[in-house]
Design an enzyme around this catalytic site. Structure first.
Site, PDB file in Angstrom:
ATOM      1  N   GLU A   1      36.230  51.702 -19.006  1.00 34.66           N
ATOM      2  CA  GLU A   1      37.491  50.964 -18.946  1.00 34.66           C
ATOM      3  C   GLU A   1      38.294  51.338 -17.707  1.00 34.66           C
ATOM      4  O   GLU A   1      38.278  52.458 -17.246  1.00 34.66           O
ATOM      5  CB  GLU A   1      38.311  51.215 -20.205  1.00 34.66           C
ATOM      6  CG  GLU A   1      38.574  52.678 -20.500  1.00 34.66           C
ATOM      7  CD  GLU A   1      39.218  52.887 -21.848  1.00 34.66           C
ATOM      8  OE1 GLU A   1      40.197  52.189 -22.153  1.00 34.66           O
ATOM      9  OE2 GLU A   1      38.747  53.740 -22.612  1.00 34.66           O
TER      10      GLU A   1
ATOM     11  N   ASP B   1      45.234  53.035 -30.273  1.00 35.43           N
ATOM     12  CA  ASP B   1      44.344  53.514 -29.218  1.00 35.43           C
ATOM     13  C   ASP B   1      45.030  54.666 -28.488  1.00 35.43           C
ATOM     14  O   ASP B   1      46.197  54.983 -28.720  1.00 35.43           O
ATOM     15  CB  ASP B   1      43.974  52.369 -28.279  1.00 35.43           C
ATOM     16  CG  ASP B   1      42.602  52.545 -27.642  1.00 35.43           C
ATOM     17  OD1 ASP B   1      42.141  53.694 -27.530  1.00 35.43           O
ATOM     18  OD2 ASP B   1      41.991  51.535 -27.244  1.00 35.43           O
TER      19      ASP B   1
END
Length: 740
Positions: A526, A330
């Protein structure tokens, strides 16, 4: 002489010194905890993939990898952000992949055309094939198309996963996966970072809306369907899918983003891994590792951060489960491992990361990794395995065969649109939680007052990952092919019969036959969406305007229909008490008219379309649903998993307790003032020496000098760990950055 220095305000919140009753559910179920997907697995199971090994393809993989130099191999393992790499650099460094982060567009243009995207994709591809490698390998472009092609102006946006889960319709999800792939391919992109397969257990997590369900079994079914639709047979209208984030991101303690999952190995294997079994069954070719950690406290095993967990990425996923695609990291996640930085992390590669997402620091990463291989800290066999996996996936996906512009639908703007499919998805996702006095369906021809901040704001319907990363800094003009919920109500009731007042000020609700109040959350993604442990899940504490607008319209003859937009179930007893009917509409995307399709009936009083959605997450009865009592028991939910009324159901909801005395769920140990943007009630400002000030604002793509004529400070958004998670302030002269 002026001085120049920089300050990075990062993800961490500033700390300050400081240190439930319940309502029974109107359902047979009495637990907020969903059952595990399968309690029979004692170990990671072997999964048979729909994509079989091909000896001829494997021979070609070996031929290509054998022809490569070390620099070419490490280039294949490198993924850079389009803001930070040119096509010429792709050729020079043999780059294997690029991505566009949320809020990143060709030329930095939020309204870039389909042709702009395709042209850039073609330039990257041409550059990758023009390198001096003996056997050039085409580049792979990845994008966050998590509910439709969300970064692209004018694309259809489907309901977020939490709404699709409520529909309980895998076939619908398969069609959405296929439609998303078709849109993505039209812009020349090959790879989608979806679906998210988190099995979320705590609604405090700001990514809860990316999860289909709290039940691993449903997530497995949806994963299989989504991947099947998106990847298909790797045709011109298909893209690669990504199963993410491996593993346990929905299990973190307190629902903290990038936190620590404190669950047993049995629960991880049987519940949180369930979606990966379904995705691999369907032939998913890429898996993204998760930011979170995992500590199996009962067994005394601390796996640490997923990006460094060889026992999971290699031993479990690749060896035991049998995944033969590649694992991608990520955004700058390798930098979170002990001893690593964003540009250097042999531990992650040795653990099983094959492609490394290093958005900005890719050149340093290549140099460091080259040196680490030469010094022996990364075995050459690990490099060869990683590159073989990447080349295998590219061959399977047909990337060697055609350039982006040679695909059937390349550049066709029509492929971005699937409005009827999106409208169907909205209809199926709605969950009716209350319908006292049979207030719904509404009849055509009635005089309707529409109120609430979310009635005519498409950005609030779309939520995060919509044109921008957080879904913020957008207005209706940024969604030219969208319909607001208000537009749907006007169409269903007749425009002449509808009056809209956002705050309900200056109108008299008694003049109307019904009031529709469109309430709920505003966009987040997020980190920014997390609700900290000390805070309650009381919606009205964060959005008092919703309570105020209901107070302005209740007490009259007109029934009040609340349509609640949210990325998770929240404590809304005060709103429920003020509503005659209450609909959980989640984050429906651009097809807002799908809401009115279900709210309105025919002239004879029959429903046009019945409600069919039901909860896949329990709805809280208390402000602190994750706060256990003295015996360790959690409060039962107000509405359990599976709850959802239909027209004709006669289940009136009585007055609910509002627990006004509960203002916090734990003692506050920190006070957040910044999570990618300032956190209410605080706001950031810049000021010059004279005290003239300006608000920084929430636009993550804005950059400015202040004051404009003789700048003292320069501010822009940068990234430290995740996308756009920090502000960089450069002092040109005397000035201040402060929060108030």
């Amino acid at each position: 002489m002026t001085t120049r220095s920089s300050l990075l305000t990062g993800l961490c919140a500033l700390a300050v010194l400081s240190g439930c009753g319940h309502q029974a559910a109107p359902s047979a179920a009495d637990s907020a905890t969903a059952p595990a997907a399968d309690d029979t697995l004692a170990d990671w199971p072997r999964i048979e993939s729909a994509v079989k090994s091909d000896p001829a393809l494997e021979a070609r993989v070996r031929e290509i990898v054998t022809s490569m130099s070390l620099a070419q191999k490490i280039g294949q393992m490198t993924q850079a952000e389009i803001k930070s790499i040119s096509p010429e650099q792709v050729s020079q460094y043999y780059i294997g992949s690029v991505l566009n982060g949320g809020g990143s567009w060709p030329g930095g243009n939020k309204h870039a055309s389909v042709q702009d995207w395709l042209d850039l994709a073609e330039r990257y591809r041409e550059a990758s094939m023009a390198s001096d490698a003996a056997m050039p390998v085409p580049i792979l472009w990845g994008t966050d198309a998590v509910h439709g092609h969300g970064n692209v102006f004018g694309a259809t946006l489907f309901p977020h996963n939490i709404g699709l889960g409520a529909a309980h319709d895998p076939e619908l999800v398969q069609r959405i996966g296929a439609a998303t792939a078709q849109a993505v391919r039209a812009t020349g992109i090959d790879w989608v970072f979806a679906p998210t397969l988190a099995v979320v257990q705590n609604a405090r997590w700001g990514r809860s809306y990316e999860s289909f369900a709290a039940d691993g079994a449903l997530v497995r079914d949806y994963a299989r369907a989504y991947v099947s639709g998106m990847q298909g047979a790797f045709g011109d209208a298909n893209t690669l899918a990504t199963a993410k984030h491996f593993i346990g991101d929905g299990a973190t303690d307190g629902g903290k983003d990038q936190g620590n999952a404190l669950v047993s190995r049995h629960e991880m294997i049987n519940r949180h891994a369930a979606g990966y079994y379904g995705a691999i069954e369907a032939g998913v070719q890429t898996v993204m590792a998760s930011y979170n950690s995992w500590h199996d406290v009962g067994a005394g095993v601390d796996y640490g951060k997923m990006h460094g967990a060889k026992a999971l990425l290699s031993d479990a996923l690749k060896e035991k489960i049998g995944f033969d695609g590649f694992v991608v990291s990520d955004w700058n996640a390798i930098g979170q491992l002990p001893g690593c930085s964003n540009a250097s992390c042999p531990q992650a590669i040795n653990a099983g990361i094959d492609m490394v997402m290093v958005p900005d620091d890719w050149q340093a990463f290549i140099a460091n990794t080259m040196q680490q291989v030469q010094q022996g800290s990364i075995p050459m066999a690990r490099i060869d395995d990683a590159v073989s996996r990447i080349v295998r996936v590219k061959l399977r996906a047909g990337l060697f065969d055609k350039s982006p512009a040679q695909r059937t639908h390349a550049g066709d703007v029509r492929q971005l649109q699937a409005p009827e499919l999106a409208r169907q998805a909205v209809r199926e996702s709605l969950v009716l939680l209350k319908n006292n006095r049979a207030a719904l369906p509404l009849m055509p021809g009635k005089h309707i007052l529409v109120v609430g901040k979310n009635a005519d704001r498409v950005a609030n319907q779309a939520g995060g990952w919509s044109l921008t990363w957080q879904g913020t800094d957008n207005d209706n003009s940024d969604y030219p092919n969208a319909d607001s919920i208000l537009a749907g109500i006007r169409e269903a009731a007749g425009a002449a019969n509808v009056v809209y007042s956002e705050t309900a000020q200056g109108v008299n609700a008694s003049d109307f036959d019904a009031v529709v109040a469109v309430l709920g959350e505003t966009p987040y993604a997020e980190t920014s969406g997390d609700i900290i442990a000390s805070a309650t899940l009381r919606h009205s504490a964060r959005y008092p305007e919703d309570l105020a607008v209901l107070d302005a319209v209740i007490g009259h003859r007109a029934p009040v229909i609340a349509v609640f937009l949210s990325g998770r179930p929240l404590y809304v007893n005060d709103l429920l008490n003020r509503s005659t009917a209450f609909v959980a509409a989640w984050l429906p995307g651009t097809a807002g008219k799908g809401v009115a399709d279900v709210l309105f009936g025919n002239a004879d009083g029959t429903p046009r379309v019945d409600f069919r959605g039901s909860l896949t997450f329990a709805w809280p009865a208390t402000p602190c649903p994750d706060r256990a009592d003295a015996d360790g028991a959690l409060p039962p939910p107000l509405f359990a998993v599976g709850y959802g009324l239909r027209y004709g159901d006669n289940e009136p909801l009585a007055e609910l307790p509002t627990h006004a005395d509960v203002q916090e769920c734990a003692s506050a140990s920190s006070l957040p003032i910044f999570r990618t943007a300032d956190v209410a009630p605080f706001a950031f400002y810049v000021a010059d020496a004279s005290g003239t000030e300006r608000a920084v604002g929430s636009d993550l793509n804005a950059a400015f000098d202040w004051p404009e004529r003789e700048p003292a400070l320069r501010l822009r958004t940068v990234q430290v760990n995740t996308q756009q998670d920090a502000k960089q302030v450069t002092w040109i002269g005397a000035g201040r950055l402060f929060a108030r």
